[in-house]
Enzyme design. Structure first.
Site, PDB file in Angstrom:
ATOM      1  N   GLY A  40      -0.024  23.421   5.278  1.00  0.00           N
ATOM      2  CA  GLY A  40      -0.426  22.438   6.275  1.00  0.00           C
ATOM      3  C   GLY A  40       0.759  22.001   7.113  1.00  0.00           C
ATOM      4  CG  HIS A  84      23.481   7.110  33.825  1.00  0.00           C
ATOM      5  ND1 HIS A  84      23.043   8.393  33.555  1.00  0.00           N
ATOM      6  CD2 HIS A  84      24.826   7.196  34.006  1.00  0.00           C
ATOM      7  CE1 HIS A  84      24.083   9.211  33.593  1.00  0.00           C
ATOM      8  NE2 HIS A  84      25.181   8.509  33.864  1.00  0.00           N
ATOM      9  N   GLY A 128       0.796  -1.227   0.000  1.00  0.00           N
ATOM     10  CA  GLY A 128       0.000   0.000   0.000  1.00  0.00           C
ATOM     11  C   GLY A 128       0.825   1.271   0.000  1.00  0.00           C
ATOM     12  CB  ILE A 148       2.164  14.608   5.514  1.00  0.00           C
ATOM     13  CG1 ILE A 148       1.740  13.154   5.768  1.00  0.00           C
ATOM     14  CG2 ILE A 148       2.646  14.758   4.076  1.00  0.00           C
ATOM     15  CD1 ILE A 148       0.545  12.702   4.961  1.00  0.00           C
TER      16      ILE A 148
END
Length: 470
Positions: free
Chosen positions: A180, A449, A40, A184
């Site tokens: 925007g 640490h 996708g 993204i």
């Protein structure tokens, strides 16, 4: 004669392919339908290749600041845009091949083509090879979403870009407008700024990354401005005209003044549109602004038809889609008689968000403001990275960690970070929220640490007036 399956998944993004794998693991005969590329948008044109680009920009940034680390690099440090993009596409290709392997490994049938529902549990797939009919006992819709265009200036791939164009730019922008400031927009603004471009970000709301805590927004604004970006909040692009040399933008600033500025290129990052048209969904599901309405397990109003991912209500994040995929697969298996699965409903309060700009942003749960609006009596504390030894040693002392607690119960309501590697650290708080941790348990947790993660511990202590290193 239609091919018959237990489950058909329409779409192979991070929701779809994960759902298909989980169905197969549960012994269900599974198929997946994909019109373009397995994996996708996220894998091929989103999350992964974007991070490859940002990694190149990060290396460039460190090389340009080598003297800050006592190093000398002979000669000029330059970005090879073509090589940077080639590396990014190579990463995407490798992962696409990985998903192909996973489909074969799990014996999932792959049907490449355009899928259209003909009923709740049936569909046709059209491709160059013709049309085939598929049937299943259950169908999962995972068709994702695409970038939203400006109504008065649609993306052309030359001067006006969506995120997809910005990943394979034909040339390096000299002066870039980003409309925007969500994840993204800010990620691409950060990438092109590090690559040497003059970047302007225009955000309609009163602060950038508006879904984040106000303190994070303010810190990021200051940091990006210091890096050379122009940040305009409370502003809007009223008109955008493409010219031979670039684009002319009419921008109204926060005071209402309109000015026209020329840019070589523009990235539009104003949200997404769900891919729910022309799929045969209209009579089968309820929709709100195109998003399929579901319950916490992925049920739609039609029996046997489910939906997950970016075609459903947000947040629109790959990891949320993958989680939904597993939940829905298990819910289907349970309906089909599997007594060994116990699906859990999605808890949207425990979904982390990460933005891979420079500096990084990560968060989970309620902001301080949202917690107060919800009626909580709040205890919040912040620890700056300047008090963290590892951050100073890395030369990454800009940033902070903030935690928000319910003063009455000690419940962790939210955590918000900005700075180096915070996208890797946020999972600690996500696990804590999932386990319903309290401030007492976090205070008793030993953090190694030296690590930047010690700032997580200190922010918890700060929330209760016990901070050590400030």
């Amino acid at each position: 004669m239609a091919d018959k399956y237990d489950v058909i998944v329409l779409g192979s993004g991070p929701g779809g392919y994960v759902a298909a794998i989980r169905c197969a693991q549960l012994g269900l005969k599974t198929a997946i339908v994909e019109r373009e590329l397995l994996g996708g948008i996220c894998l091929n044109w989103g999350c992964i290749p974007t991070k490859a680009l940002l990694r190149s920009a990060e290396i460039l940034h460190y090389a340009q600041h080598a003297k800050d680390y006592g190093l000398k690099i002979a000669g000029a440090i330059e970005a090879d845009l073509e090589a940077v993009v080639k590396r990014s596409r190579g990463v995407a290709k490798q992962l696409n091949q990985g998903v192909t392997h996973l489909m074969k490994k799990n014996k999932i049938a792959v049907h490449m083509g355009e899928g259209t529902l003909t009923g709740p549990t049936s569909l046709t797939v059209k491709s160059d090879k013709g049309e085939e009919k598929l049937e299943a006992r259950h169908v999962i819709v995972a068709t994702g979403a695409r970038a939203r265009d400006l109504p008065f200036a649609k993306a052309d791939g030359k001067r006006v870009w969506t995120y997809r164009h910005a990943m394979t730019p034909p040339e390096m922008p000299k002066k870039l407008l980003v409309i925007g400031s969500g994840a993204i927009g800010i990620e691409f603004a950060s990438f092109y700024n590090d690559m040497g471009c003059d970047v302007t970000v225009v955000e309609m709301l009163d602060r950038i990354v508006p879904v984040e805590d106000k303190d994070v927004s303010a810190f990021l604004n200051k940091s990006l401005t210091k890096q050379g970006m122009t940040i305009m909040t409370g502003a809007g692009v009223e008109d955008l005209k493409v010219t031979n040399k670039g684009v002319k933008a009419k921008i109204k600033d926060a005071k209402g003044k309109v000015s026209e500025t020329e840019f070589t290129h523009c990235i539009v990052a104003i949200g997404i549109v769900p891919n729910t048209e022309n799929v045969g969904l209209e009579k089968l599901v309820e929709m709100d602004r195109g998003f399929i309405q579901i319950d916490d397990y992925g049920h739609t109003k039609s029996k046997g038809l489910w939906a997950i991912g970016d075609c459903t209500p947000g947040p629109w994040l790959a990891h949320k889609a993958s989680h939904e995929g597993v939940t829905t697969a298990e819910a289907i298996a349970k309906e089909l008689g599997n007594k060994d699965v116990h699906p859990h409903p999605l808890d949207r309060n425990n979904i982390p968000g990460c933005t891979y700009c420079h500096p990084q942003i990560a968060s989970v749960g309620l902001t301080e403001e949202k917690a107060e609006e919800a009626g909580y009596e709040v205890k919040a504390g912040t620890f700056p990275f300047i008090g963290n030894g590892k951050a100073i040693a890395l030369g990454e002392a800009d940033g902070f960690c903030k935690t928000v607690f319910d003063a009455k119960t000690g419940e962790l309501l939210g955590a918000h970070m900005v700075g180096a590697e915070v996208t890797e650290m946020i999972q600690g708080f996500v696990v804590g929220k999932t386990l319903e941790t309290t401030e007492a348990e976090l205070m008793q947790t030993i953090f190694p640490h030296p690590t930047i993660s010690e700032s997580m511990h200190e922010s918890v202590l700060a929330s209760y007036g016990r901070v050590i290193h400030v």
